[in-house]
Write an enzyme that holds these catalytic residues in place. Structure first.
Site, short mmCIF file in Angstrom:
data_model
loop_
_atom_site.label_atom_id
_atom_site.label_comp_id
_atom_site.label_asym_id
_atom_site.label_seq_id
_atom_site.Cartn_x
_atom_site.Cartn_y
_atom_site.Cartn_z
N ILE A 493 0.80 -1.30 -0.11
CA ILE A 493 0.18 0.06 -0.17
C ILE A 493 0.93 1.45 -0.09
O ILE A 493 0.58 2.24 0.19
CB ILE A 493 -1.03 -0.14 1.13
CG1 ILE A 493 0.10 -0.12 2.35
CG2 ILE A 493 -1.96 -1.10 0.85
CD1 ILE A 493 -1.05 -0.04 3.83
N GLN A 495 4.16 1.13 1.35
CA GLN A 495 5.20 0.79 2.26
C GLN A 495 6.35 0.11 1.69
O GLN A 495 7.64 0.11 2.40
CB GLN A 495 4.64 -0.16 3.49
CG GLN A 495 4.58 -1.45 3.35
CD GLN A 495 3.27 -1.93 2.73
OE1 GLN A 495 2.97 -1.39 1.55
NE2 GLN A 495 2.62 -3.05 2.88
N ALA A 535 -0.28 -4.84 10.89
CA ALA A 535 0.52 -5.35 11.97
C ALA A 535 2.09 -5.10 11.73
O ALA A 535 2.83 -5.87 12.66
CB ALA A 535 0.01 -6.72 12.43
N THR A 539 7.02 -8.12 6.42
CA THR A 539 8.71 -8.41 6.08
C THR A 539 8.57 -9.50 6.92
O THR A 539 9.39 -10.46 6.05
CB THR A 539 9.16 -7.09 6.58
OG1 THR A 539 9.06 -6.00 5.76
CG2 THR A 539 10.78 -7.69 6.70
N VAL A 742 8.87 -2.97 10.85
CA VAL A 742 8.98 -1.56 11.65
C VAL A 742 8.25 -0.54 11.02
O VAL A 742 8.08 0.61 11.46
CB VAL A 742 10.59 -1.08 11.40
CG1 VAL A 742 10.87 -0.71 9.99
CG2 VAL A 742 10.86 -0.01 12.25
N GLU A 744 4.95 0.09 11.19
CA GLU A 744 4.07 1.00 12.02
C GLU A 744 5.03 1.91 13.19
O GLU A 744 4.27 2.81 13.56
CB GLU A 744 3.23 0.24 12.84
CG GLU A 744 2.18 -0.60 11.83
CD GLU A 744 1.43 -1.66 12.48
OE1 GLU A 744 0.17 -1.65 12.36
OE2 GLU A 744 2.03 -2.65 13.20
#
Lengths: 786, 179
Positions: A493, A495, A535, A539, A742, A744
């Site tokens: 999205i 990231q 969440a 990754t 990492v 969030e």
């Protein structure tokens, strides 16, 4: 594998899809048009709580171009993630201002809008639940049928005849006894308002529902296509496999596009229009007012300490003003009982987290959900306790910080592999030259200049909040030219996940990055399953799945090559796009030669199409005990810390951030450039929550600031002079190349660190967000008169 | 989302009832002639009539900047401009940035500096940046911030965008002095 030998891991290749995005060719659901497509608009409740006495849609239906008008009567379906509590269109009663009471599909948006204005609704306005205390009093029930609602049992605990959608608890040791024996007990109450995600692309969905069967095809701006499918199937009582969800480019999510939103309503409208595709694109106002937010929260905290600064007991009540429907809200509440004590070891602890129904726009997941909120309470409390003890807040944190051999509030023992919160705190303290609070004399000298500097520190931790059975998968296919196509079920999205997955596949297969493509448009008919893109798990879980798929592919290719070379598989290795014999490296076969089976000169062929398959399921997690909160909730903890150096204008109350340093123990960087992008962006979102953002409601529960004019998110002129990302790499043994998530975390504890620095600057402890000029200037004035 | 019961407090769509009007303008170097609804915004004209979907709609009220295009050399929010106001104008949209299959320096620097994440604000951001560099080839950091202050981005934190614009300015100046 030796770290220094990585070809792609830890490097910074460009974002895979950047070309499409800088040329305007990346198509979002907003940009999609299908043959015969109709446009949807909705009518929303103007009241926070009211009885729907009557609805007259005759004039709307009569308008030329209108193809369908639906009300609650036409949508007898309940939908929900954890509590099945929300109607697709309100029926009999509305529970928040902004709730959909009718919807129209028409040949264009203008006709749909006009039709909506022709719908006549008669309401009987009812008193509503607007505050946390009103919700707890339960004189009015937001859901009178709360005792009968279906919910996820064993994980959430709705309370009978109340507004409590879930009451989760952690009880460890004996807090009351520990408080009695404490040298000092400090109590505080903290609050933060509801906040909006504001993705630049508002929610949008197109549905094509076959009127002759159960089949539904959806194009959505959703983060979690498989969750949309599962929840819609449950709501409509149809088979999951009859629903297809396609996700093109998504214009930002931040949690607000997880779960299920506009898709069911679009599907019902499509079905009513004989299966013509129906597009529902939320307006900016709907994005604020109809679609969910981050919940407001009140934290009441009590901490007991010894004289030398060891925390002996902590008791917290987290009460979430979570709006009219539970959505993700109950899961946000659940995070508080395993994460809401902060990254500290506390022997006696009691945490109560109550997700409350109120008559406001409902709440959902928002980047690191539950954590920015609970850390606003915990990390401010750490400073306030340190002040009372007369200990440097850095030292106070270090005395109590989690680390190898220490135990979390859920009973999990931390190891070297979990990462190091103290490395993070040390790094940021060094970066901002932390030397302790300034004295009142030092403040006084600065006050004469009209501006006061202050520094602060805050710690954070977060683990993915997800069911113990969460799983994901990857498929890798290879072409005759040796290039591979990776498919995952999770969504990029923005990231940069697909770029990271590409690097991981290239590293394991040992082929050039250009030879790896992560297939962009995600489609539940083609891509393998993934639970949800939430969440910060992609990754870690997706990366592990891609590693396994790539290894599976190599294994298959070796098996064919072993036949060709008439050797054992163990004699073969791989590198640079070849399978080769370790002792006779001239005996080698390119991946391309093996992709579709190996052909001998006489035409005889062996092997077959090579397809790599990898799955990953959360390892060893358990539900948390209903009474004690004990269990294993965390697949992976990521620790972090912020240090800030800021300046407050004493006259205007304006905060200017000179420097913010943010350190995260992410195990192993996969793509440095993109991680720094997550940190820069996440920290600024945290600054928004800290300094300017917050939904405002009037006494009747009407949202007063549903626009960018009145809900200010940071612009380019609001950025700190300097953001310093610090990557700490203590690897996690079962992480992909040692990596942790990492995405969030950068947002968490940013309000806390700014609040702590404001104490250093002003000698004032702030308990409420936002720390906007108005609130700061008022506090300065009150401080001076007192 | 207005109170449809309370007429004074409510936006209600009223069809202009006016006959279509001719519009002639130049978009990305191409001459356009169309009959349009005089009530149509420039944003809708680009997206609905011309099918140029690169220009994004983020709020329709001039607050987010996602719809920014260049009109006669100035960056403007196309959602607040009527299409007929662009009569005879030169419009550049994100689709007009690259020439002959080659990305502009600005686009290249956005990729290199990762001045984008979800990409939804990117077209508008690029247009504000181009308008700035066209009138000021050597902007300061503050001038860059000012130029993009009306373009909201929720993902990047802006730093990488500012870096991309500054390094594009540098490269463009170098290209000019070398060429």
């Amino acid at each position: 594998m030796d770290k220094r030998q990585y070809k792609y891991i830890g490097k910074s290749p460009d974002r895979s899809e950047a070309l499409e995005k800088v040329t305007g060719r990346a198509a979002y659901v907003h940009d999609m048009e299908l043959p015969g497509m109709l446009y949807a608009k909705a009518l929303h409740s103007p009241y926070a709580r009211a009885k729907i006495v009557s609805i007259d849609v005759s004039a709307a239906k009569a308008l030329p171009g209108v193809k369908a008008v639906l009300t609650g009567e036409d949508a007898p379906y309940l939908v929900g993630l954890y509590m099945i509590d929300k109607r697709i269109i309100a029926k009999d009663i509305v529970r928040y201002q902004g709730e959909v009471v009718a919807a129209v599909a028409a040949t264009d948006e203008r006709i749909a809008e006009e039709a909506v204005s022709l719908i006549k609704v008669e309401y009987e306005v009812l008193p509503s639940v607007q505050t946390i205390d009103e919700a707890l009093e339960a004189k009015i029930l937001v859901h009178e049928d709360i005792n009968d609602l279906e919910y996820m049992k064993g994980v959430f605990f709705p309370q009978k005849d109340s507004n409590i959608a879930s009451w989760n608890k952690t009880v460890r040791g004996d807090v009351e006894k520990a408080f009695e024996e404490s040298y000092l007990v400090v109590e505080n109450e903290m609050y933060l308002p509801a906040a909006a995600h504001t993705p630049l692309e508002t929610h949008a969905a197109i549905a094509e529902a076959d009127p002759y069967s159960d089949r539904i095809k959806i194009w959505s701006s959703a983060q979690s296509p498989f969750a949309v499918r599962q929840l819609m199937a449950k709501s409509f009582g149809i088979a999951e496999s009859d629903i297809q969800v396609i996700i093109p480019y998504v214009g930002g999510g931040f949690g607000g596009k997880a779960g299920i939103h506009l898709e069911p309503l679009s599907a019902l409208l499509s079905k009513a229009c004989k299966g013509r595709p129906v597009k529902y694109k939320a307006t900016r106002e709907e994005e604020f007012n109809q679609l969910p937010t981050r919940a407001a929260m009140r934290g009441r905290i009590k901490t007991g300490v010894t004289k030398d600064g060891k925390i002996t007991a902590m008791k917290v009540y987290y009460d979430w003003d979570s709006g009219a429907y539970a959505d993700y809200g109950v899961n946000v509440g659940k995070t508080a009982i395993y994460s809401g004590a902060g990254a500290y070891e506390i022997p006696n602890v009691e945490i109560h987290s109550r997700t409350l129904y109120t008559n406001k726009v409902f709440s959902t997941a928002y980047r690191g959900f539950g954590h920015l909120e609970t850390h606003w309470v915990i990390e401010r409390q750490m400073d306030m306790v340190a002040q009372k003890l007369g200990i440097d807040p850095y030292d106070f944190r270090m005395i109590n910080i989690l680390g190898p051999g220490k135990t979390t509030v859920s009973g999990e023992v931390i190891t070297e592999s979990t990462g190091s919160p103290s490395d993070c705190l040390k790094a940021v303290a060094r970066e901002i030259n932390w030397t302790g609070y300034q004295s009142e004399e030092e403040r006084e000298i600065q006050r004469k200049t009209g501006k006061v500097r202050g520094k602060g520190l805050a710690l954070l931790h977060k683990a993915p909040a997800m069911p113990a059975f969460t799983s994901t998968a990857s498929i890798i296919q290879i072409d005759g030219d040796g290039k591979v196509k990776v498919m995952i079920g999770a969504i990029d999205i923005g990231q940069g996940a697909n770029t990271a997955m590409r690097q991981i596949a290239a590293e394991v297969l040992d082929i050039p990055l250009e030879n790896v493509e992560v297939v962009w448009e995600s489609d539940t008919q083609k891509n393998p399953y993934d639970w949800q893109t939430v969440a910060s798990k992609l990754t870690f879980m997706g990366g592990n799945a891609v590693i396994k798929a790539a290894e599976d592919m190599i294994k298959q290719m070796k098996e064919v090559a072993a036949q060709v070379f008439r050797c054992d598989v163990s004699k073969l290795s791989h590198g640079d796009g070849y399978i080769y014999h370790v002792h006779h490296p001239h005996k080698k076969l390119s991946y391309g030669n093996l992709a579709r089976g190996y052909s001998y000169e006489n035409g005889n062929a062996i092997g077959g199409v090579i397809i790599g398959r990898g799955t990953y399921i959360a390892d060893g997690l358990t539900n948390l005990d209903k009474e004690t909160g004990e269990g294993l909730p965390a697949l992976v903890w990521t620790y972090g810390a912020h240090g800030v150096d800021l300046e407050v204008d004493l006259e205007t109350g304006d905060v200017h951030i000179l420097k913010i340093a943010s350190a995260f123990d992410l195990g192993q960087a996969i793509n440095k450039k993109m991680i720094e992008g997550q940190i820069m962006g996440g920290v600024l979102q945290g600054i928004g929550s800290a300094l300017s953002e917050g939904l405002k409601f009037n006494a009747e529960g009407k949202l007063l600031n549903p626009t960018f004019t009145d809900y200010k998110i940071p612009s380019a002129k609001d950025i700190p002079d300097e953001i310093v990302p610090i990557l700490i790499e203590n690897p996690q043994a079962d992480g992909p190349f040692g990596a942790r998530g990492v995405g969030e975390h950068p947002m968490i504890s940013v309000p806390s660190v700014i609040g702590n620095a404001l104490y250093d600057a002003l000698g004032i402890n702030f308990h409420k967000l936002p720390l906007n000029p108005e609130n700061i200037a008022l506090a300065i004035a009150a401080h001076h008169t007192s | 989302m207005c109170d449809h019961e309370v007429k004074t407090n409510c936006f209600e769509y009223i069809d202009s009832q006016m006959p279509p009007v001719p519009l002639e303008l130049n978009v990305n170097g191409e001459s356009i002639y169309e009959l349009i609804d005089p009530a149509m915004t420039l944003l809708d004209f680009l997206r609905v009539s011309l099918k140029l979907f690169g220009t994004k709609e983020g709020c329709r009220e001039g607050e987010c900047g996602a719809c920014t295009v260049i009109m006669n050399g100035r960056a403007v929010p196309s959602c607040l401009i009527l299409a007929i106001e662009a009569q005879g104008a030169d419009i550049i949209t994100v689709e007009g940035l690259s020439k002959n299959g080659e990305l502009s320096i600005l686009q290249q620097e956005f990729i290199k500096e990762d001045g984008l994440q979800c990409g939804f604000c990117t077209p508008g951001m690029l247009m504000s940046a181009k308008a700035l560099l066209d009138r000021n080839p050597n902007p300061t950091v503050d001038e860059v911030k000012e130029a993009i202050a009306g373009n909201l981005c929720r993902c990047t934190g802006y730093k990488s965008i500012i870096n991309a614009i500054l390094s594009a300015a540098k490269r463009e100046r170098e290209a000019l002095s070398n060429g």
